[in-house]
Design an enzyme around this catalytic site. Structure first.
Site, PDB file in Angstrom:
ATOM      1  N   SER A 123       0.799  -1.240   0.000  1.00  0.00           N
ATOM      2  CA  SER A 123       0.000   0.000   0.000  1.00  0.00           C
ATOM      3  C   SER A 123       0.823   1.277   0.000  1.00  0.00           C
ATOM      4  CB  SER A 123      -0.951   0.004   1.196  1.00  0.00           C
ATOM      5  OG  SER A 123      -2.014  -0.895   0.991  1.00  0.00           O
TER       6      SER A 123
ATOM      7  N   LYS B  57       0.033   3.575  -2.727  1.00  0.00           N
ATOM      8  CA  LYS B  57      -1.062   4.542  -2.631  1.00  0.00           C
ATOM      9  C   LYS B  57      -0.548   5.983  -2.586  1.00  0.00           C
ATOM     10  CE  LYS B  57      -4.664   1.694  -0.430  1.00  0.00           C
ATOM     11  NZ  LYS B  57      -4.068   0.354  -0.261  1.00  0.00           N
TER      12      LYS B  57
ATOM     13  N   SER C 218      -5.972   2.681   4.835  1.00  0.00           N
ATOM     14  CA  SER C 218      -5.432   2.056   3.630  1.00  0.00           C
ATOM     15  C   SER C 218      -6.534   1.325   2.865  1.00  0.00           C
ATOM     16  CB  SER C 218      -4.295   1.085   3.995  1.00  0.00           C
ATOM     17  OG  SER C 218      -3.433   0.889   2.908  1.00  0.00           O
TER      18      SER C 218
END
Length: 439
Positions: free
Chosen positions: A116, A119, A174
């Site tokens: 993640s 991101k 997340s």
């Protein structure tokens, strides 16, 4: 994607410009310098679906040849502390968030699954495109294709959320569901992946191959500690990015239910940031001066993390990927050790490389006073602007620091065109926010 293991300073740009003005004659010979002339990338092979347990012998040299050399790279000067002895991460990098100098690195360009932390690139690409007050009603197709076991914030079909809500879900929990809704607003997952890849290439993050916008394990999806640091540094130019990544906890909209009198009502529930250096945990205290950025954890990637912290007027970025030591919160423990080392070593080490500026900065440099956009496609929204002008300059939407630096210099750049590259190398971080708890 498995749920994560719950687990500014302002640069003295006016002084720099005064120095530049006094050195015009010496700098005119630098006119051939540009961001495009930064150390060229070594052609990288197509990303492997199963990364090796050992770093490749040949890696990218973006940012300097030392960064493409396997193993630990550091130049200790007089009085510099030695690096921590018990680091087990496959890859890590410590850099100055403003100057871009890399203080030390270990396999910085090793292409690994990012989880993640990818991101950050998603946010840096998409966040400027929608004002935070924009509302969106979620339809079933918005949530299609989310990977099994993904971390979720709890978005429900047929409910309406603001863009502000969705970004809190992305940064704090997340939430892959929030990523997919924002991707749908951006034209779909495929379009968003293309936009992210294009933005990565502009940032010269050439180790990165995007397959899924949320960082979920996917064949061929890789990045590097170097690239993740580029994403964080670019994102931190944006006011909303800084706000979201530094928020500890917030209220998130729940599902609409019928009240006592049969009228529909909608409550909220609390979400907390899974970045343990920001929110703390039983074995990890809140790190002094921490201000973000993003953590990740998947089966293939293991634990990954990029953090930014300020202490004593110095702002550092640390990225750590896949510690081999199997202990709770190990990625945060190793990050904290590298932060501690970096703050003690700053000014006592010779940099082993640099975080390069975007390609678009060179194009902006050809037009004094121009600003650059940090995304492709739609125009920038309020999410891209800096919170306050630096040195009384008017800040443009989009890239923030580079645009602000160029805006400040204005006509001066016409006189010292050869110094454009030197100015662009330093990205101020206006109003770098500290830990924040939202009501």
């Amino acid at each position: 994607m498995p749920a994560p293991k719950q687990p500014t300073r302002r640069s003295n740009l006016a002084t720099s410009l005064t120095s530049l003005t006094a050195s015009v004659a010496a700098l005119t010979g630098l006119a051939t310098l540009s961001v495009a002339a930064a150390p060229a990338a070594l052609a990288a092979p197509h990303p492997s679906t199963t990364p090796s347990a050992t770093p490749p012998a040949t890696m990218s040299t973006v940012g300097g040849t030392r960064l493409g050399t396997p193993g630990t790279q550091v130049n200790l000067g007089s009085g510099a502390p030695v690096l921590p002895k018990d680091l087990t991460a496959r890859s890590w990098i410590v850099s100055d968030a403003e100057s871009g100098e890399v203080l030390a690195a270990h396999n910085a360009h090793w292409r690994l699954p990012p989880a993640s932390t990818l991101k950050m690139l998603f946010a840096d690409t998409v966040l400027p495109r929608f004002p935070k007050t924009t509302k969106h009603k979620v339809v079933p197709t918005d949530l299609a294709g989310i990977g099994s076991g993904s971390s979720m914030v709890g978005i429900k079909e047929n409910e309406t959320y603001t863009v502000h809500d969705l970004w809190l879900g992305v940064f704090l929990r997340s939430g892959n569901d929030a990523v997919h809704v924002l991707s749908a607003m951006n034209g779909g997952v495929d379009r968003t992946v293309q936009d992210m890849q294009a933005h990565a290439e502009d940032l010269q993050a050439l180790d990165t191959h995007v397959v899924s916008p949320d960082g979920y394990d996917a064949d061929g999806q890789v990045s590097s500690a170097y690239d993740l640091s580029l994403f964080a540094r670019s994102g931190l130019q944006k006011k909303d990015f800084r706000e979201y990544c530094s928020t500890v906890r917030a209220k998130f909209p729940g599902a609409t239910t019928k009240g006592k009198k049969g009228k529909p009502g909608r409550g909220t529930f609390e979400i907390q940031n899974t970045n343990r250096l920001l929110s703390g945990d039983s074995d990890v205290p809140v790190y002094q001066g921490i201000a973000g950025v993003k953590n990740g954890n998947t089966t293939n990637a293991g634990a990954t993390f990029t953090g930014v912290a300020e202490r004593g007027g110095k702002v550092l970025l640390v990225t750590v990927m896949k510690p081999e030591k199997n202990e709770h919160n190990e990625v945060y423990k190793e990050t904290a050790k590298l932060f501690d080392w970096g703050f003690k070593a700053a000014g006592k080490v010779t940099p082993v490389g640099e975080l390069v500026a975007p390609k678009s900065a060179a194009q902006a440099g050809a037009q004094p006073g121009a600003t650059t956009s940090s995304g492709s496609g739609k125009g920038a929204g309020t999410g891209g602007s800096s919170s306050k002008p630096v040195a009384s300059a008017s800040s443009g939407s989009g890239s923030g620091g580079v645009g602000v630096a160029l805006g400040i210099t204005g006509g001066l750049l016409a006189l010292v065109a050869g110094a454009v590259f030197l100015i662009n190398r330093r990205w101020p971080l206006p109003d770098l926010v500290r830990r924040r708890t939202r009501p």
